[in-house]
Design a protein around this motif. Sequence first.
Motif, PDB file in Angstrom:
ATOM      1  N   ASP A  94      -0.463  -3.183  -3.357  1.00 24.69           N
ATOM      2  CA  ASP A  94      -1.603  -3.705  -4.188  1.00 24.69           C
ATOM      3  C   ASP A  94      -2.131  -2.548  -5.131  1.00 24.69           C
ATOM      4  OD1 ASP A  94      -3.534  -2.440  -2.634  1.00 24.69           O
ATOM      5  OD2 ASP A  94      -3.805  -4.269  -1.506  1.00 24.69           O
ATOM      6  N   GLU A  95      -2.615  -3.288  -5.972  1.00 26.19           N
ATOM      7  CA  GLU A  95      -3.254  -2.421  -7.173  1.00 26.19           C
ATOM      8  C   GLU A  95      -4.262  -1.178  -6.621  1.00 26.19           C
ATOM      9  OE1 GLU A  95      -5.627  -2.820 -11.465  1.00 26.19           O
ATOM     10  OE2 GLU A  95      -4.988  -4.648 -10.280  1.00 26.19           O
ATOM     11  N   GLU A  96      -4.912  -1.585  -5.755  1.00 29.77           N
ATOM     12  CA  GLU A  96      -5.986  -0.547  -5.156  1.00 29.77           C
ATOM     13  C   GLU A  96      -5.309   0.374  -4.330  1.00 29.77           C
ATOM     14  OE1 GLU A  96      -9.891  -0.789  -2.120  1.00 29.77           O
ATOM     15  OE2 GLU A  96      -8.806  -2.347  -2.687  1.00 29.77           O
ATOM     16  N   LEU A  97      -4.564  -0.050  -3.539  1.00 27.94           N
ATOM     17  CA  LEU A  97      -3.574   1.036  -3.038  1.00 27.94           C
ATOM     18  C   LEU A  97      -2.859   1.882  -3.759  1.00 27.94           C
ATOM     19  CD1 LEU A  97      -2.651   2.197   0.003  1.00 27.94           C
ATOM     20  CD2 LEU A  97      -1.022   0.609   0.135  1.00 27.94           C
ATOM     21  N   ALA A  98      -2.127   1.111  -4.628  1.00 30.19           N
ATOM     22  CA  ALA A  98      -1.220   2.082  -5.607  1.00 30.19           C
ATOM     23  C   ALA A  98      -2.195   3.201  -6.522  1.00 30.19           C
ATOM     24  CB  ALA A  98      -0.538   1.097  -6.696  1.00 30.19           C
ATOM     25  N   VAL A 134       6.821   4.761   4.247  1.00 30.45           N
ATOM     26  CA  VAL A 134       6.867   5.006   2.863  1.00 30.45           C
ATOM     27  C   VAL A 134       8.232   5.969   2.656  1.00 30.45           C
ATOM     28  CG1 VAL A 134       5.537   7.150   3.205  1.00 30.45           C
ATOM     29  CG2 VAL A 134       5.781   6.173   0.793  1.00 30.45           C
ATOM     30  N   PHE A 135       8.724   5.680   1.568  1.00 29.80           N
ATOM     31  CA  PHE A 135       9.935   6.442   1.137  1.00 29.80           C
ATOM     32  C   PHE A 135       9.537   7.206  -0.288  1.00 29.80           C
ATOM     33  CE2 PHE A 135      11.234   2.354  -0.690  1.00 29.80           C
ATOM     34  CZ  PHE A 135      11.793   2.842  -1.844  1.00 29.80           C
ATOM     35  N   VAL A 136       9.886   8.309  -0.683  1.00 33.38           N
ATOM     36  CA  VAL A 136       9.695   8.933  -1.833  1.00 33.38           C
ATOM     37  C   VAL A 136      11.087   9.431  -2.524  1.00 33.38           C
ATOM     38  CG1 VAL A 136       8.448  10.851  -2.964  1.00 33.38           C
ATOM     39  CG2 VAL A 136       7.391   9.653  -1.271  1.00 33.38           C
ATOM     40  N   ARG A 137      11.427   9.337  -3.481  1.00 36.18           N
ATOM     41  CA  ARG A 137      12.641   9.654  -4.178  1.00 36.18           C
ATOM     42  C   ARG A 137      12.665   9.595  -5.712  1.00 36.18           C
ATOM     43  NH1 ARG A 137      16.146   4.134  -2.876  1.00 36.18           N
ATOM     44  NH2 ARG A 137      15.224   2.784  -4.351  1.00 36.18           N
ATOM     45  N   VAL A 138      13.690  10.396  -6.246  1.00 35.42           N
ATOM     46  CA  VAL A 138      13.672  10.295  -7.965  1.00 35.42           C
ATOM     47  C   VAL A 138      14.608   9.406  -8.241  1.00 35.42           C
ATOM     48  CG1 VAL A 138      14.120  11.837  -9.682  1.00 35.42           C
ATOM     49  CG2 VAL A 138      12.877  12.591  -7.996  1.00 35.42           C
ATOM     50  N   GLY A 139      14.338   8.257  -8.973  1.00 33.39           N
ATOM     51  CA  GLY A 139      15.398   7.168  -9.450  1.00 33.39           C
ATOM     52  C   GLY A 139      16.159   7.587 -10.258  1.00 33.39           C
ATOM     53  N   ASP A 140      17.359   6.607 -10.619  1.00 32.00           N
ATOM     54  CA  ASP A 140      18.200   7.135 -11.695  1.00 32.00           C
ATOM     55  C   ASP A 140      17.454   6.933 -13.002  1.00 32.00           C
ATOM     56  OD1 ASP A 140      20.012   7.138  -9.605  1.00 32.00           O
ATOM     57  OD2 ASP A 140      20.608   5.019  -9.897  1.00 32.00           O
ATOM     58  N   GLY A 141      16.418   6.230 -13.287  1.00 36.72           N
ATOM     59  CA  GLY A 141      15.799   6.329 -14.671  1.00 36.72           C
ATOM     60  C   GLY A 141      14.846   7.371 -14.787  1.00 36.72           C
ATOM     61  N   GLY A 142      15.004   8.581 -14.054  1.00 33.23           N
ATOM     62  CA  GLY A 142      14.071   9.561 -14.532  1.00 33.23           C
ATOM     63  C   GLY A 142      12.609   9.118 -13.883  1.00 33.23           C
ATOM     64  N   ALA A 143      12.318   8.304 -13.103  1.00 33.69           N
ATOM     65  CA  ALA A 143      11.060   8.105 -12.430  1.00 33.69           C
ATOM     66  C   ALA A 143      10.928   8.163 -10.773  1.00 33.69           C
ATOM     67  CB  ALA A 143      10.639   6.491 -12.579  1.00 33.69           C
ATOM     68  N   LEU A 144       9.497   8.995 -10.607  1.00 32.76           N
ATOM     69  CA  LEU A 144       9.413   9.059  -9.483  1.00 32.76           C
ATOM     70  C   LEU A 144       9.110   7.911  -8.435  1.00 32.76           C
ATOM     71  CD1 LEU A 144       8.893  11.277  -7.022  1.00 32.76           C
ATOM     72  CD2 LEU A 144       6.402  11.388  -7.655  1.00 32.76           C
ATOM     73  N   GLU A 145       9.986   7.443  -7.572  1.00 36.49           N
ATOM     74  CA  GLU A 145       9.770   6.301  -6.851  1.00 36.49           C
ATOM     75  C   GLU A 145       8.891   6.286  -5.675  1.00 36.49           C
ATOM     76  OE1 GLU A 145      13.467   4.267  -6.634  1.00 36.49           O
ATOM     77  OE2 GLU A 145      13.851   3.981  -8.719  1.00 36.49           O
ATOM     78  N   ILE A 146       7.972   5.709  -5.263  1.00 40.91           N
ATOM     79  CA  ILE A 146       7.154   5.661  -4.021  1.00 40.91           C
ATOM     80  C   ILE A 146       7.237   4.192  -3.530  1.00 40.91           C
ATOM     81  CG2 ILE A 146       5.219   6.357  -2.846  1.00 40.91           C
ATOM     82  CD1 ILE A 146       4.437   8.278  -4.889  1.00 40.91           C
ATOM     83  N   GLY A 147       7.990   4.181  -2.463  1.00 45.69           N
ATOM     84  CA  GLY A 147       8.180   2.619  -1.821  1.00 45.69           C
ATOM     85  C   GLY A 147       7.426   2.560  -0.590  1.00 45.69           C
ATOM     86  N   ILE A 148       6.270   1.918  -0.579  1.00 45.12           N
ATOM     87  CA  ILE A 148       5.230   1.730   0.472  1.00 45.12           C
ATOM     88  C   ILE A 148       5.533   0.497   1.330  1.00 45.12           C
ATOM     89  CG2 ILE A 148       2.820   1.512   0.981  1.00 45.12           C
ATOM     90  CD1 ILE A 148       2.355   3.422  -1.501  1.00 45.12           C
ATOM     91  N   THR A 149       5.554   0.354   2.536  1.00 45.94           N
ATOM     92  CA  THR A 149       5.347  -0.729   3.507  1.00 45.94           C
ATOM     93  C   THR A 149       3.935  -0.720   4.066  1.00 45.94           C
ATOM     94  OG1 THR A 149       7.703  -0.650   4.118  1.00 45.94           O
ATOM     95  CG2 THR A 149       6.248  -1.676   5.513  1.00 45.94           C
ATOM     96  N   PRO A 150       2.980  -1.545   3.673  1.00 52.44           N
ATOM     97  CA  PRO A 150       1.756  -1.546   3.820  1.00 52.44           C
ATOM     98  C   PRO A 150       1.396  -2.105   5.448  1.00 52.44           C
ATOM     99  CG  PRO A 150       1.801  -3.373   2.473  1.00 52.44           C
ATOM    100  CD  PRO A 150       3.174  -2.463   2.566  1.00 52.44           C
ATOM    101  N   ARG A 151       0.528  -1.459   5.972  1.00 49.48           N
ATOM    102  CA  ARG A 151      -0.071  -2.224   7.314  1.00 49.48           C
ATOM    103  C   ARG A 151      -0.599  -3.596   7.102  1.00 49.48           C
ATOM    104  NH1 ARG A 151       0.793   0.627  11.594  1.00 49.48           N
ATOM    105  NH2 ARG A 151       0.909   2.939  11.436  1.00 49.48           N
ATOM    106  N   GLN A 152      -0.201  -4.769   7.884  1.00 51.36           N
ATOM    107  CA  GLN A 152      -0.891  -6.140   7.390  1.00 51.36           C
ATOM    108  C   GLN A 152      -1.795  -6.272   8.667  1.00 51.36           C
ATOM    109  OE1 GLN A 152       0.012  -7.912   5.044  1.00 51.36           O
ATOM    110  NE2 GLN A 152       1.620  -6.479   4.248  1.00 51.36           N
ATOM    111  N   GLY A 174      -7.681   0.467   7.862  1.00 45.26           N
ATOM    112  CA  GLY A 174      -8.357   0.830   7.049  1.00 45.26           C
ATOM    113  C   GLY A 174     -10.082   0.193   7.466  1.00 45.26           C
ATOM    114  N   ASP A 175     -10.929   0.369   6.380  1.00 44.11           N
ATOM    115  CA  ASP A 175     -12.361  -0.076   6.797  1.00 44.11           C
ATOM    116  C   ASP A 175     -12.714  -1.389   5.688  1.00 44.11           C
ATOM    117  OD1 ASP A 175     -13.204   2.103   8.618  1.00 44.11           O
ATOM    118  OD2 ASP A 175     -12.749   3.451   7.109  1.00 44.11           O
ATOM    119  N   VAL A 176     -13.743  -1.995   6.038  1.00 48.95           N
ATOM    120  CA  VAL A 176     -14.353  -2.796   5.377  1.00 48.95           C
ATOM    121  C   VAL A 176     -15.865  -2.629   5.352  1.00 48.95           C
ATOM    122  CG1 VAL A 176     -12.546  -4.484   5.330  1.00 48.95           C
ATOM    123  CG2 VAL A 176     -14.186  -4.550   7.100  1.00 48.95           C
ATOM    124  N   ALA A 177     -16.750  -2.958   4.296  1.00 46.55           N
ATOM    125  CA  ALA A 177     -17.998  -2.717   4.433  1.00 46.55           C
ATOM    126  C   ALA A 177     -18.870  -3.838   5.030  1.00 46.55           C
ATOM    127  CB  ALA A 177     -18.471  -2.562   2.925  1.00 46.55           C
TER     128      ALA A 177
END
Length: 296
Positions: A94-98, A134-152, A174-177
């Motif tokens: 999600d946006e926060e984790l990203a 998580v996986f980290v790789r350099v994609g064909d389009g010249g972008a650093l790709e980080i694929g995340i499987t978050p804990r549910q 994670g934590d919640v307030a």
Amino acid sequence: MRTMTAPARPRTRPVRDPAPSKWGYRWQRWMLTPGVRTGLRVGVPLLVVGLMVTAWAANDTNRAMIVAQYTQAKAAIQHRPAFMVTGLAITGADEELADVVTELVSVVFPVSSFDLDLEAMRKKVAEMPAVKDVFVRVGDGGALEIGITPRQPVALWRTAAGLRLIDADGVFAGDVAQRAERRDLPLIAGDGAEDDLTEALALFRTAAPVAERVRGLVRIGERRWDMVLDRGQRIMLPTEKPTVALDRVMQMEATQDLLARDVSVVDMRNPGRPTVRLQHDAVAATRNAGATGANN
């Protein structure tokens, strides 16, 4: 009488044996050996060249020149457009984790792919509580790709340190307030509660008929559960087969409105002999009613 003498025979030279001597023969055989011939034809020139190169490289100036040229050639190859990484793409988060991951890897673009330690990045992101894989790789389009499987997260665990999210495996996610942030998740508490999360989730499903009234489950002595409802009510469950005991309470609720009455505790620790404890006010009212009836 004159004596005749035979003419003298001419002296003949000794015939030389054409066969080589013993040592000469061995020398010829040794020179005919393929390894020796190859060594003389190839090895000797290489040895001479090697000695010349070694003598040349012994000079500090010459070595520095070689290193500089190698470094320059390496940089020229590594910084070609085909090897440049120009951006970051994060998927599965999600946006926060990203945003947290982006700040964590802290890569300044553009950068050569040869300058990126992908494994170090992967380990750093994998250490985050909210990340399962998580996986980290350099994609064909010249972008650093980080694929995340978050804990549910499937539940909230109340501890002395605060509220924690935990997934189906009982792993911290994670934590919640405050509780209001995740009203959608059931609440558990007590030491060892996360170790029996599967049983806890089964109890919450069994209590579905009164789900709006359930406040949470408390682990007692790391061996059994108490289900806490609103209005201060509590269902004390046994160590063995707590789901069966809770299902029995739900049946009594459906047929007799058990939990709608002035009940403070439903003790199911002995499934063969359930015990119901009334609220303090209900007990007092019952006593007053009995005393009034006696006076009349």
